[in-house]
Design a protein around this motif. Structure first.
Motif, short mmCIF file in Angstrom:
data_model
loop_
_atom_site.label_atom_id
_atom_site.label_comp_id
_atom_site.label_asym_id
_atom_site.label_seq_id
_atom_site.Cartn_x
_atom_site.Cartn_y
_atom_site.Cartn_z
N LEU A 168 2.71 0.79 8.82
CA LEU A 168 3.97 0.53 8.14
C LEU A 168 3.97 1.16 6.75
CD1 LEU A 168 4.47 -3.20 9.13
CD2 LEU A 168 5.43 -1.17 10.20
N ILE A 169 4.95 2.02 6.52
CA ILE A 169 5.14 2.66 5.22
C ILE A 169 6.35 2.00 4.58
CG2 ILE A 169 5.45 4.85 4.02
CD1 ILE A 169 2.88 4.61 5.73
N ILE A 170 6.11 1.14 3.59
CA ILE A 170 7.18 0.35 2.97
C ILE A 170 7.51 0.94 1.61
CG2 ILE A 170 7.96 -1.94 2.31
CD1 ILE A 170 7.22 -1.81 5.23
N ARG A 171 8.72 1.46 1.48
CA ARG A 171 9.20 2.00 0.20
C ARG A 171 8.22 3.00 -0.39
NH1 ARG A 171 12.21 -3.12 -2.91
NH2 ARG A 171 14.10 -3.05 -1.64
N GLY A 172 7.67 3.86 0.43
CA GLY A 172 6.82 4.94 -0.04
C GLY A 172 5.40 4.55 -0.35
N GLY A 173 4.97 3.33 0.00
CA GLY A 173 3.60 2.91 -0.24
C GLY A 173 2.74 3.06 1.01
N GLY A 174 1.44 3.06 0.85
CA GLY A 174 0.51 3.29 1.95
C GLY A 174 0.43 2.12 2.91
N PRO A 175 -0.05 2.36 4.13
CA PRO A 175 -0.13 1.30 5.13
C PRO A 175 -1.09 0.18 4.78
CG PRO A 175 -1.16 3.32 5.94
CD PRO A 175 -0.45 3.68 4.68
N ASN A 176 -2.09 0.43 3.91
CA ASN A 176 -3.00 -0.66 3.54
C ASN A 176 -2.51 -1.45 2.34
OD1 ASN A 176 -3.49 1.04 1.40
ND2 ASN A 176 -5.66 1.36 1.84
N GLU A 177 -1.25 -1.23 1.94
CA GLU A 177 -0.67 -1.97 0.82
C GLU A 177 0.12 -3.19 1.29
OE1 GLU A 177 1.61 0.63 -1.67
OE2 GLU A 177 0.05 2.15 -1.75
#
Length: 823
Positions: A184-193
């Motif tokens: 999951l890429i949420i608002r341009g952040g990485g998947p481990n965020e």
């Protein structure tokens, strides 16, 4: 075609016996109107006390009931789809939408009502805003999906991680690009965020074949039959949640049927799943499920070289100790095996799969207990949980499995967390406050060996290319601990809502880990109700995340070289509007800015880890520095229409730019900087159990790094993949991704059983799905070896090989047939 995309691109083999059984049942059934049952309860949202005498009514009809002395209600209605509304004097009316009632399983619907100052003061009914999912502490950047929206999502394959990609700000993954994985890429952040909670207990792994350190994988673990709803917060996180930089995804599970044993069996083109639930005693209920994949048999039948195989298990037991105390036990786990077989007919794409991917043996579980206790003017939660992730990766050059002389990768790693969480939630008049703490004991170990490139000598024995091998054996254990406090206040007859929170997190391992000021995380949000239909929202917050365990546990020359790494920091600023023109329609518009600091940067490659983590395996097993920065800014638009006159749907559009710095300090587009995200999902319910669903996803072209052709030719035999030219980091972009999914459902209801037959057509318009290009060597016509420029045997340095770059663009149409039997 890589293995990631192949997992989602398979033809479907249907069970003809099941199909003819459905036809037979449909021909022999009378069109008598069968009935179904809705069970539920109503509670006060702040105190969690049950409410007696609440009216629960079927919207648009005069059918309804009231809650009893235990706050419970029961309705028997003809099968179909309904909206339910709960009303009570002094409380805001609340609705539940698109409740699909069948004769097979009872539906469980629970309401939490919020006191209404306007009703208490003026004794009048105000506009029904129950479609809004905002709260005082999270007034913006929050969305919710119900169980029916999850189950009937076209192309979703009953996968929650995949279904939420219809929400604003949620993109596909950098590694698969075309949406073939659940990173999951949420608002341009990485998947481990992102962090995930199941009934208040954190679950680090929610996907099969997860990438260690990056959280994603090709298919989800959670059983949708358990889920009551899923709530995604992409900012304004409550201070109780730690380690979240991009989102908090909360899954709320329902309880087992308290009246009778019931269950369902789900069969699709890739798996079979069974769920059973019911009462154990008058105060205890259970839910249990098991799911089995049969992808390995399908792939063998169609001569693909990969053999993915998985199981997953899930349970929930709820025990009412007394009227004020409830004990819940949950568990979820998975067993994954990813192996290879030599195909009968070879191709460059199949050979690439064999050479580039490791075999995977994984298993993971999360188990825990949660105690909820009602106290004066509030309630408290205490949870104790344990999770473990075991990850074994092996890869051999030229697919020479088991021959240690050709071993290129071995990683045998375990992550273990034991967690104790406590939070107290209370109110005094218009003030609401909560506080709590978390204590974790963490263990991590890894036996790691990786040949980045082999040593090459000339005919005289002179070294022309030195070998590079990374090898270490590590084991660490340490404590993590944190505390939070949050306070909320409503003003001006509840029109103005204010919330402030503060959190700090520490650990006993990193150099500055015990300094609470290093991770002091303030956050503030405000919301103003301009009118019954309009609300203004804004929030600002600072959030921190512990460096991933693969980074913390990495050893070089026996030393923990990453011990001085800092917590990754992200500062969010969000503002927007919420417009509710009708009780079933919600429109939001938001702008957001996220600024990152202390982001890990690879010492070896000089690039941010924000540009890694899209494929199988693991990231972070290397020396890094906390010197990277990042930024992601954008705007979101979202429209949600709940069930009205048999129609429901969502539409979202997001534009963003995501950039991170490496060793040189220059901002470069991140691997998931796709800029434009568009998604829409529409559904329509016809008579006699027919339902249609349509979904369209669009994602802008993802950036990628071109190959260093000279280095790739020298190292391909060892690495199995091309070597990227980081001097041209993410300088090129793929074509945009677009896909249309179409689904048809037909339900039959009998006296004690219901059947749902569905056809799911993924990529119905045969759109090409672009993914990263792949580097390999040409092979001979008979596939006996590699083709060479001089007709001689392939040299170790690849100098006489013929490079071949695979475009990796497929336009597969994937029809699926499945059925769900409820009993």
């Amino acid at each position: 075609m890589n293995s990631t995309s192949t997992l989602k691109k398979i033809p479907n083999y249907t069970a003809l016996a099941a199909f003819f059984m459905i036809v037979y049942l449909s021909l022999t059934s009378a069109f008598a109107q069968n009935t179904g049952t809705i069970l539920g309860s109503v509670k006060d949202k702040r105190t969690q006390e049950v409410l007696i005498g609440v009216t629960v009514q079927v919207e648009g009809t005069n059918q309804g009931t009231t809650t009893d002395a235990e706050g419970k209600f029961k309705l028997s209605l003809p099968v179909g789809s309904y909206n339910l509304k709960a009303t009570f004097v002094g409380y805001k009316a609340t609705s539940k939408f698109n409740i699909v009632l069948t004769s097979g399983n009872a539906q469980q619907i629970n309401f939490e009502l919020e006191e209404d100052a306007v009703q208490l003061a003026e004794t009048k009914i105000v506009f029904n805003r129950s479609i809004s999912v905002a709260s005082v502490e999270t007034p913006n950047s929050i969305q919710k999906l119900t169980t029916e929206e999850i189950k009937n999502n076209p192309g979703g394959n009953f996968d929650i991680s995949r279904v939420i990609q219809v929400l604003p700000g949620v993109g596909g993954t950098a590694g698969s690009v075309g949406g073939f994985r659940n990173d999951l890429i949420i608002r341009g952040g990485g998947p481990n965020e992102n962090v995930f909670y199941l009934d208040g207990i954190e679950i680090p792994v929610i996907n099969h074949f997860a990438t260690q350190g990056s959280s994603g994988g090709p298919t989800g673990i959670l059983n949708v039959s358990f889920i009551e709803d899923a709530t995604l917060s992409s900012s304004s996180f409550n201070a109780r949640y730690d380690n979240a930089l991009s989102s908090v995804l909360q899954f709320r599970q329902r309880e087992g049927n308290p009246e009778r044993v019931q269950g369902n069996i789900r069969v699709s083109s890739t798996e079979v799943a069974g769920t059973l639930e019911g009462p154990i005693s008058p105060k205890t209920t259970f839910l249990a499920s098991v799911r089995r994949s049969y992808l390995q048999f399908l792939f063998k039948a169609i001569d693909l070289p990969i053999r993915p195989n998985y199981w997953d298990f899930q349970y929930k037991v709820t025990h009412k100790i007394n009227k004020k105390t409830t004990l819940t036990a949950i568990g979820v786990g998975a067993i994954d095996e990813f192996t290879f077989a030599v195909p009968q007919e070879s191709s460059p794409e199949k050979e690439y799969i064999l050479r580039s991917n490791p075999t995977i043996n994984q298993w993971n579980y999360t188990t825990g207990f949660s105690l909820k206790r009602l106290v004066e003017n509030g309630f408290m939660n205490v949870s104790l949980s344990r999770n473990m992730f075991n990850n074994r990766l092996d890869r051999f050059e030229d697919n020479r499995q088991g021959d240690e002389r050709y071993r290129a990768l071995k990683s045998n790693s375990q992550e273990i967390e034991n967690k104790l969480r406590i939070d107290v939630n209370k109110f005094i008049g218009k003030w609401e406050y909560s506080y709590g703490a978390v204590l974790q004991y963490v263990k991590y170990n890894n036996d790691f060996f990786n040949v980045l490139r082999r040593e090459i000598t000339n005919s005289q024995g002179q070294i022309v290319q030195p070998g590079i091998t990374v090898t270490f054996n590590t084991a660490i254990d340490f404590f993590k601990y944190g505390a939070f406090a949050q306070v909320n206040r409503k003003l001006l007859n509840d029109r103005l809502n204010l919330s402030a929170g503060l959190r700090t997190d520490m650990n006993s391992f990193t150099t500055d880990g015990n300094n609470p000021l290093e991770t002091l995380s303030p956050r503030l949000s405000a919301s103003y109700q301009v009118s019954d239909k309009w609300r203004l929202n804004a929030s600002v917050g600072r959030y921190f995340k512990t460096p991933i365990y693969t980074v913390l546990g990495y050893r070089q020359d026996g030393n923990f070289v990453n011990k001085s790494n800092k917590y990754i920091r992200s500062d969010h600023v969000v503002a927007g509007l919420e417009f509710i023109p009708t009780p079933t329609t919600r429109i939001t518009l938001e702008g957001f800015s996220k600024m990152y600091d202390n982001y890990p940067v690879s010492v070896r490659d000089g690039i941010s880890l924000a540009n890694q983590g899209g494929n199988f395996g693991a990231i972070g097993n290397e020396a890094v520095t906390s010197t990277g920065k990042g930024r992601s800014r954008g705007i979101e638009f979202f429209v949600q229409q709940k069930l009205t006159k048999n129609f429901f749907g969502v539409l979202s559009y997001t534009y963003f730019q995501s950039e991170f710095t490496g060793k040189d300090g220059k901002y470069v587009a991140s691997a998931w900087d796709t800029r434009n995200l568009v998604s829409t999902q529409l559904g329509y319910k016809f008579k006699r159990g027919w339902e249609l669903g349509l979904k369209w996803l669009y994602q802008g072209g993802a950036p990628y790094t071109p190959f260093d052709l000279a280095t790739s030719q020298r190292t391909y035999l060892t690495s199995g993949v091309g070597t990227e030219d980081y001097t041209r980091l993410n300088s090129q972009r793929l074509k945009a991704f677009s896909r249309v999914d179409f689904r048809v459902d037909k339900k039959w209801n009998y006296k004690k059983m219901s059947i749902d037959l569905f056809f799911d057509f993924q990529n119905a318009l045969l759109t090409a799905n672009p993914a990263f290009p792949q580097y390999t060597f040409e092979r001979t016509a008979d596939n006996s070896g590699f083709k060479t420029t001089d007709g001689q045997a392939l040299k170790l340095d690849g100098s006489n090989a013929i490079p071949l770059i695979l475009a990796n663009e497929d336009s597969n149409f994937t029809p699926a047939l499945g059925l769900v039997i409820e009993f």
